[in-house]
Design a protein around this motif. Structure first.
Motif, PDB file in Angstrom:
ATOM      1  N   LEU A   1     -64.079 -11.236  62.255  1.00 51.99           N
ATOM      2  CA  LEU A   1     -65.398 -10.607  62.248  1.00 51.99           C
ATOM      3  C   LEU A   1     -65.986 -10.460  60.839  1.00 51.99           C
ATOM      4  O   LEU A   1     -67.168 -10.774  60.636  1.00 51.99           O
ATOM      5  CB  LEU A   1     -65.330  -9.251  62.961  1.00 51.99           C
ATOM      6  CG  LEU A   1     -65.110  -9.330  64.483  1.00 51.99           C
ATOM      7  CD1 LEU A   1     -65.055  -7.928  65.089  1.00 51.99           C
ATOM      8  CD2 LEU A   1     -66.209 -10.155  65.152  1.00 51.99           C
ATOM      9  N   PRO A   2     -65.212  -9.996  59.850  1.00 47.95           N
ATOM     10  CA  PRO A   2     -65.783  -9.938  58.492  1.00 47.95           C
ATOM     11  C   PRO A   2     -66.200 -11.305  57.965  1.00 47.95           C
ATOM     12  O   PRO A   2     -67.269 -11.440  57.350  1.00 47.95           O
ATOM     13  CB  PRO A   2     -64.631  -9.345  57.653  1.00 47.95           C
ATOM     14  CG  PRO A   2     -63.827  -8.564  58.629  1.00 47.95           C
ATOM     15  CD  PRO A   2     -63.898  -9.338  59.905  1.00 47.95           C
TER      16      PRO A   2
ATOM     17  N   ALA B   1     -69.445 -12.404  59.631  1.00 49.03           N
ATOM     18  CA  ALA B   1     -70.602 -11.712  59.053  1.00 49.03           C
ATOM     19  C   ALA B   1     -70.936 -12.262  57.670  1.00 49.03           C
ATOM     20  O   ALA B   1     -72.106 -12.473  57.324  1.00 49.03           O
ATOM     21  CB  ALA B   1     -70.327 -10.216  58.978  1.00 49.03           C
TER      22      ALA B   1
ATOM     23  N   PHE C   1     -73.290 -19.948  59.836  1.00 48.01           N
ATOM     24  CA  PHE C   1     -72.976 -18.884  60.800  1.00 48.01           C
ATOM     25  C   PHE C   1     -72.832 -19.454  62.205  1.00 48.01           C
ATOM     26  O   PHE C   1     -71.918 -19.074  62.941  1.00 48.01           O
ATOM     27  CB  PHE C   1     -74.065 -17.814  60.772  1.00 48.01           C
ATOM     28  CG  PHE C   1     -73.777 -16.631  61.656  1.00 48.01           C
ATOM     29  CD1 PHE C   1     -73.070 -15.546  61.171  1.00 48.01           C
ATOM     30  CD2 PHE C   1     -74.216 -16.604  62.971  1.00 48.01           C
ATOM     31  CE1 PHE C   1     -72.801 -14.447  61.971  1.00 48.01           C
ATOM     32  CE2 PHE C   1     -73.953 -15.516  63.797  1.00 48.01           C
ATOM     33  CZ  PHE C   1     -73.238 -14.431  63.293  1.00 48.01           C
TER      34      PHE C   1
ATOM     35  N   LEU D   1     -76.963  -6.429  67.731  1.00 51.04           N
ATOM     36  CA  LEU D   1     -76.880  -7.250  66.529  1.00 51.04           C
ATOM     37  C   LEU D   1     -77.647  -8.571  66.689  1.00 51.04           C
ATOM     38  O   LEU D   1     -78.295  -9.038  65.759  1.00 51.04           O
ATOM     39  CB  LEU D   1     -75.419  -7.525  66.189  1.00 51.04           C
ATOM     40  CG  LEU D   1     -74.613  -6.321  65.676  1.00 51.04           C
ATOM     41  CD1 LEU D   1     -73.143  -6.686  65.522  1.00 51.04           C
ATOM     42  CD2 LEU D   1     -75.179  -5.835  64.340  1.00 51.04           C
TER      43      LEU D   1
ATOM     44  N   ALA E   1     -80.824  -9.571  64.398  1.00 53.03           N
ATOM     45  CA  ALA E   1     -80.871 -10.803  63.605  1.00 53.03           C
ATOM     46  C   ALA E   1     -82.119 -11.609  63.932  1.00 53.03           C
ATOM     47  O   ALA E   1     -82.793 -12.137  63.026  1.00 53.03           O
ATOM     48  CB  ALA E   1     -79.617 -11.631  63.858  1.00 53.03           C
TER      49      ALA E   1
END
Length: 371
Positions: free
Chosen positions: A168-169, A172, A204, A228, A232
């Protein structure tokens, strides 16, 4: 339960496996019709955009972000095998159709007073934008996608390792490069800089493919994902309209940051819905013709993408000849963009029949007119 359930049934002598008996062929892996349908829709949207020039088309369906997301999923799946073998396989599937198409484009530009320098090497391996002249620009300007795809394929073994350290990090942070290029450093003004912008715009979406393949998206709760994703998309949409004076349009294709964030939110919803609800579009196989069209689109995706601009270019003088036929002039909408769209697809179909076999050869399959 049948009668065989009451005791041990011994196989007939002919059914007993032996060293010489041929093994049954494994069944081919069923294709995911959800992903196949998305890819087909993306290709249709690309052709429609290049025909009509609709600035709003990217908001309705960000086709390139979707295609990079699907490609990322397939790449992560393929990397279950040795990385070098996978990269070589991807290059083998991509480059021969590109070379075949490029031979016609290069020769045509040479005939029209183009003389390349050493940069012609990019027509062999498109790690940078292949050079060309203004006469052939409409044909070769689409090659940014192949160049970006090629770089992502080459980087994928490293990207996948880094992603799995902290999914996940890292996912992102994959939006960070486009933010850096937009607000801190615009990159060099050359082929490297152009490649960095496109790579950062769709990184991404590619990493989303990794997240889908590794089951990361399936573990996420609906509320955060929806919030989210919409955030975005809102950010991308706001930036596109707020800066349309800078580029003269709100078209996402002209605004990398807006494209990156809108595509990120849109493709995240597509990928998460697939993982969470296990959408497979298996019902599509009940509609023989539609299923056939989706199959052809996926088996000839590279051919359709490479040749569609040339098809649209050729459609214009072809329609001009229709005006010389009184019946065509009277009954056909020759001045309609929709008619151009239809003729363009007919010519794309011709190119699929004439040139699609190169994809089979590249995949080491028996060449066929249609899969």
């Amino acid at each position: 339960m049948g009668a065989h359930s009451k005791g041990v049934v011994r196989p007939a002598p002919s059914a007993v496996p032996s060293d010489t008996a041929p093994l049954p062929r494994p069944r081919p892996t069923a294709r995911d019709r959800y992903f196949d349908t998305l890819r087909a829709l993306a290709l249709v949207r690309v052709v429609a955009y290049h025909t009509f020039g609709w600035a709003w088309a990217g908001f309705v369906f960000p086709s390139m972000g979707t295609m990079f997301g699907l490609a990322g999923t397939l790449m992560a799946k393929s990397l279950e095998r040795p990385a070098l073998k996978v990269v070589r396989s991807r290059l083998r599937r991509l480059l021969p159709p590109f070379w075949f198409w490029g031979a016609f484009v290069v020769v045509a530009m040479l005939i029209h007073d183009w003389m390349p320098g050493w940069q012609i090497v990019y027509w062999i391996v498109p790690l940078g934008d292949p050079p060309g002249n203004a006469w052939g620009e409409q044909a070769w300007e689409i090659l940014w996608y192949l160049r970006t795809y090629l770089w992502l394929v080459l980087l994928s073994p490293l990207l996948l390792r880094v992603f799995r350290l902290a999914p996940l990090p890292v996912l992102a942070l994959s939006l960070a490069p486009i933010l850096v290029l937009t607000f801190l450093w615009a990159g060099p003004d050359n082929r490297v800089g152009t490649a960095l912008w496109d790579l950062s715009t769709y990184l991404f979406c590619w990493m989303l493919g990794f997240a889908h393949r590794d089951g990361v998206l399936q573990r996420l709760r609906p509320a955060p994902v929806v919030v989210l994703s919409l955030a975005a998309m809102a950010c991308g949409g706001w930036y596109a309209f707020a800066h349309q004076a800078d580029v003269g349009t709100y078209d996402l294709d002209e605004n990398p940051l807006a494209q990156a964030f809108w595509s990120a939110g849109f493709v995240l919803l597509l990928m998460w819905a697939k993982a969470c609800f296990r959408i497979d579009f298996a019902w599509l196989t009940r509609f023989r013709r539609t299923n056939r069209v989706v199959t052809v689109f996926n088996a000839r995706a590279v051919t359709i993408y490479l040749w569609h601009e040339i098809a649209l270019i050729l459609a214009v003088p072809l329609i001009d000849r229709f005006w010389d036929v009184p019946a065509f002039e009277r009954y056909l909408p020759l001045d309609s963009q929709w008619f151009l769209f239809g003729v363009g697809w007919l010519l794309i179909g011709v190119f699929v029949l004439l040139c699609g076999w190169v994809e089979d050869v590249a995949a080491r399959k028996k060449p066929r007119l249609l899969p």
